[in-house]
Scaffold this motif. Structure first.
Motif, PDB file in Angstrom:
ATOM      1  N   VAL A 194       0.159   3.936   1.901  1.00  0.00           N
ATOM      2  CA  VAL A 194      -0.332   3.074   0.823  1.00  0.00           C
ATOM      3  C   VAL A 194      -0.731   3.897  -0.390  1.00  0.00           C
ATOM      4  CG1 VAL A 194      -1.077   1.225   2.354  1.00  0.00           C
ATOM      5  CG2 VAL A 194      -2.655   3.077   1.806  1.00  0.00           C
ATOM      6  N   LEU A 195      -0.573   3.303  -1.569  1.00  0.00           N
ATOM      7  CA  LEU A 195      -0.837   4.009  -2.822  1.00  0.00           C
ATOM      8  C   LEU A 195      -2.145   3.597  -3.472  1.00  0.00           C
ATOM      9  CD1 LEU A 195       2.768   3.786  -4.343  1.00  0.00           C
ATOM     10  CD2 LEU A 195       1.820   5.531  -2.813  1.00  0.00           C
ATOM     11  N   SER A 196      -2.653   2.422  -3.113  1.00  0.00           N
ATOM     12  CA  SER A 196      -3.877   1.924  -3.743  1.00  0.00           C
ATOM     13  C   SER A 196      -4.527   0.899  -2.820  1.00  0.00           C
ATOM     14  CB  SER A 196      -3.566   1.282  -5.100  1.00  0.00           C
ATOM     15  OG  SER A 196      -2.817   0.087  -4.936  1.00  0.00           O
ATOM     16  N   ALA A 197      -5.716   0.426  -3.211  1.00  0.00           N
ATOM     17  CA  ALA A 197      -6.439  -0.540  -2.391  1.00  0.00           C
ATOM     18  C   ALA A 197      -5.658  -1.843  -2.255  1.00  0.00           C
ATOM     19  CB  ALA A 197      -7.821  -0.805  -2.989  1.00  0.00           C
ATOM     20  N   GLY A 198      -4.986  -2.292  -3.316  1.00  0.00           N
ATOM     21  CA  GLY A 198      -4.259  -3.559  -3.292  1.00  0.00           C
ATOM     22  C   GLY A 198      -2.769  -3.400  -3.122  1.00  0.00           C
TER      23      GLY A 198
ATOM     24  N   ILE B  60      -0.594  -3.523  -0.722  1.00  0.00           N
ATOM     25  CA  ILE B  60       0.234  -4.437   0.072  1.00  0.00           C
ATOM     26  C   ILE B  60      -0.014  -5.894  -0.285  1.00  0.00           C
ATOM     27  CG2 ILE B  60       0.351  -2.794   1.981  1.00  0.00           C
ATOM     28  CD1 ILE B  60      -1.579  -4.616   3.480  1.00  0.00           C
ATOM     29  N   GLY B  61      -0.681  -6.136  -1.425  1.00  0.00           N
ATOM     30  CA  GLY B  61      -0.805  -7.499  -1.933  1.00  0.00           C
ATOM     31  C   GLY B  61      -2.015  -8.259  -1.453  1.00  0.00           C
ATOM     32  N   LEU B  62      -2.867  -7.642  -0.645  1.00  0.00           N
ATOM     33  CA  LEU B  62      -4.077  -8.292  -0.161  1.00  0.00           C
ATOM     34  C   LEU B  62      -5.305  -7.525  -0.658  1.00  0.00           C
ATOM     35  CD1 LEU B  62      -3.099  -8.986   3.563  1.00  0.00           C
ATOM     36  CD2 LEU B  62      -3.139 -10.624   1.686  1.00  0.00           C
ATOM     37  N   PRO B  63      -6.414  -8.221  -0.868  1.00  0.00           N
ATOM     38  CA  PRO B  63      -7.639  -7.547  -1.319  1.00  0.00           C
ATOM     39  C   PRO B  63      -8.320  -6.833  -0.157  1.00  0.00           C
ATOM     40  CG  PRO B  63      -8.065  -9.888  -1.053  1.00  0.00           C
ATOM     41  CD  PRO B  63      -6.595  -9.688  -0.760  1.00  0.00           C
ATOM     42  N   LEU B  64      -7.842  -5.640   0.167  1.00  0.00           N
ATOM     43  CA  LEU B  64      -8.314  -4.947   1.360  1.00  0.00           C
ATOM     44  C   LEU B  64      -9.627  -4.208   1.139  1.00  0.00           C
ATOM     45  CD1 LEU B  64      -4.967  -3.413   2.688  1.00  0.00           C
ATOM     46  CD2 LEU B  64      -6.156  -5.439   3.528  1.00  0.00           C
TER      47      LEU B  64
ATOM     48  N   ALA C 162      -1.671   2.578 -11.185  1.00  0.00           N
ATOM     49  CA  ALA C 162      -2.962   2.124 -11.725  1.00  0.00           C
ATOM     50  C   ALA C 162      -2.829   0.747 -12.379  1.00  0.00           C
ATOM     51  CB  ALA C 162      -3.495   3.141 -12.731  1.00  0.00           C
ATOM     52  N   LEU C 163      -1.725   0.504 -13.064  1.00  0.00           N
ATOM     53  CA  LEU C 163      -1.491  -0.810 -13.659  1.00  0.00           C
ATOM     54  C   LEU C 163      -1.429  -1.889 -12.587  1.00  0.00           C
ATOM     55  CD1 LEU C 163       1.160   0.165 -16.351  1.00  0.00           C
ATOM     56  CD2 LEU C 163      -0.962  -1.071 -16.840  1.00  0.00           C
ATOM     57  N   ARG C 164      -0.738  -1.609 -11.507  1.00  0.00           N
ATOM     58  CA  ARG C 164      -0.629  -2.576 -10.416  1.00  0.00           C
ATOM     59  C   ARG C 164      -1.997  -2.827  -9.789  1.00  0.00           C
ATOM     60  NH1 ARG C 164       3.852  -3.990  -8.054  1.00  0.00           N
ATOM     61  NH2 ARG C 164       2.847  -3.904  -6.018  1.00  0.00           N
ATOM     62  N   GLU C 165      -2.755  -1.772  -9.577  1.00  0.00           N
ATOM     63  CA  GLU C 165      -4.079  -1.929  -8.974  1.00  0.00           C
ATOM     64  C   GLU C 165      -5.004  -2.716  -9.885  1.00  0.00           C
ATOM     65  OE1 GLU C 165      -7.371  -1.243  -6.268  1.00  0.00           O
ATOM     66  OE2 GLU C 165      -5.192  -1.496  -6.138  1.00  0.00           O
ATOM     67  N   ALA C 166      -5.007  -2.401 -11.173  1.00  0.00           N
ATOM     68  CA  ALA C 166      -5.868  -3.120 -12.108  1.00  0.00           C
ATOM     69  C   ALA C 166      -5.462  -4.582 -12.226  1.00  0.00           C
ATOM     70  CB  ALA C 166      -5.822  -2.437 -13.478  1.00  0.00           C
TER      71      ALA C 166
END
Length: 467
Positions: free
Chosen positions: A204-208, A210-214, A246-250
């Motif tokens: 995984v690259l960021s907290a979100g 895989i599309g869920l608020p993990l 970072a754009l995807r995560e934000a």
């Protein structure tokens, strides 16, 4: 002839007690209950899952705190198995490098810039309250509570099916057997979930991602080690890859931070789908029959539980699956759409990055596929391109405010029919761009005068670790 002890614990299984000797059986069951105790009290031994996931990352064994099944486990009276696996490459740790100060600073700057670029492309305000650069182990610890929420409903069905495999006559004669089998199931599934999550932590690259608020609400987090590894195959400068992530995560933080009902809606779709999953009892029984009590534990994947869950082919289950796939696709499609608009001409390799991420989300990584096979739940959007086209059409016909106004209530969101003809849906949909949002649904659209006033510390994203 007395009934055999189920799941391979029989006279041929090493130093095992005589089923006809109550004293031996009582001692045997007591030892097993201690070994397979589930501290959380739920269907999965999550303490064990966390330990094994961390061990997968670092290569730790019993000395590193993994003292329960399956690492280094032997049945009472059996010799302790070697801690080294027969195939060293099979358990080679992926590593968990600590985040450096330089990496942390780069993550904070990337998230700050990403939030700035998203501002004109979204009617949703920033959802970033704190920023973080996580190691793989930190991602694991921060997201484990959500994994528990996702997996427990499915795990409970498996453990219940295992318990029902205990012969009826044995349930009456040996009451502790039922609880022992339930604990065994929790340990087995905890061991395999831990290994799967350890593998996922390396992808995984960021907290979100895989599309869920993990992760914790409002915390935007990137994993520098995984981003660097992912970027090696893209032939794109590291700073561009980091900024795109970072754009995807934000964008995920904006969506889940300011659409109050969305988090519950997605998890409800997951739970509704899990409720209709069929547990293949024959597959469980076959897997349990492969247990060798004298060697159980040399390898956490020795007992493969994959493939025991299958969706029920009923109208209710198909409807639940459709709701889940639609929800995941709409979230991911919106993120792809606003990120590509925000990156625009700012990132020279935005086209290459966008296509690579779409392929990655549509196919899922190896660890994500393993997780799906283990719990019968796929978390990848199957209709990502159609959903992205739908949000594109809505922006063209309704503008940014009209597009994002659809997040005001779940009944306003596009349904499956909208995927077939995005332009028709966008043209005929009620224009909600000027309506704003009530307090009941959240604060989308134009903010009020009070909302426009920045609260202390909001002029820039807070530093790492702030809440």
């Amino acid at each position: 002839m007395p009934a055999d002890i189920p799941f391979g614990f029989g006279p041929s299984g090493g130093d095992v007690p005589d089923p006809n000797d109550p004293r031996q059986m009582q001692q045997f069951l007591s030892q097993l209950q201690q070994l397979f105790a589930t501290p959380s009290g739920g269907p999965v031994n999550w303490d064990l899952a966390r330990q094994l996931a961390q061990a997968h990352l670092t290569g730790g064994g019993p000395a590193a705190g993994v003292s329960q099944f399956p690492v280094g486990f032997a049945m009472p009276g059996a010799p302790m198995p070697a801690t080294e696996p027969a195939d060293p490459d099979a358990a080679k740790p992926v590593g968990d490098p600590a985040v450096t100060a330089v990496e942390r600073a780069a993550v904070i700057e990337a998230l700050r810039l990403a939030d700035l670029w998203l501002e004109p492309e979204s009617a949703l305000p920033s959802g970033v309250r704190s920023t973080a650069a996580w190691s793989r182990g930190e991602w694991l610890n921060q997201t484990l509570p959500i994994w528990r929420k996702l997996c427990d409903p499915v795990a409970a069905r498996m453990v219940s099916a295992m318990t029902e495999l205990v012969p009826e006559e044995m349930r009456a004669q040996m009451g502790p057997m039922t609880s022992m089998v339930a604990s065994l199931g929790g340990a087995l599934l905890g061991g395999q979930l831990g290994t799967a999550l350890g593998s996922l932590a390396a992808e995984v690259l960021s907290a979100g991602d895989i599309g869920l608020p993990l992760g914790p609400a409002g915390t935007a987090a990137l994993l520098p080690a995984n981003i660097a590894e992912y970027g090696k195959g893209l032939e794109v400068p590291d700073d561009q890859v980091r900024l795109y992530v970072a754009l995807r995560e934000a964008a995920h933080q904006r969506l889940f931070g300011h659409v109050p009902w969305l988090r519950g809606h997605v998890f409800a779709a997951v739970e509704a789908y899990a409720a209709g999953i069929h547990v293949d009892r024959e597959a469980i029984e076959e897997a349990m029959s492969r247990i060798d009590p004298s060697t159980l534990g040399n390898d956490p994947q020795e007992l493969v539980l994959e493939g025991i869950f299958t969706p029920e082919d009923t109208p209710q289950q198909r409807a639940a699956l459709a709701r889940l796939e639609t929800a995941l696709a709409l979230v991911e499609g919106w993120v792809c759409h606003v990120v590509d608009r925000a990156a625009g001409e700012r990132l020279p390799d935005v086209v290459k990055l966008s296509e690579a991420f779409r392929r990655r989300r549509a196919a899922g990584g190896p660890a994500e596929q393993t997780f799906a096979a283990l719990v019968g739940l796929e978390l990848r959007p199957r209709r990502l391109r159609e959903a992205t086209a739908l949000w594109n059409a809505l922006t063209e016909h309704r503008g940014v405010s009209g597009r994002d106004a659809l997040w005001g209530h779940p009944d306003l969101l596009p349904d499956e029919e909208a995927f077939a003809d995005p332009d028709l849906f966008a043209r005929t949909q009620l224009d909600l761009g000027d309506l704003g949002f009530s307090e009941e649904f959240g604060s989308l659209g134009e903010p009020s005068a009070d909302e426009k006033k920045p609260s202390p510390g909001e002029e820039k994203p807070p530093s790492d670790g702030e809440s």
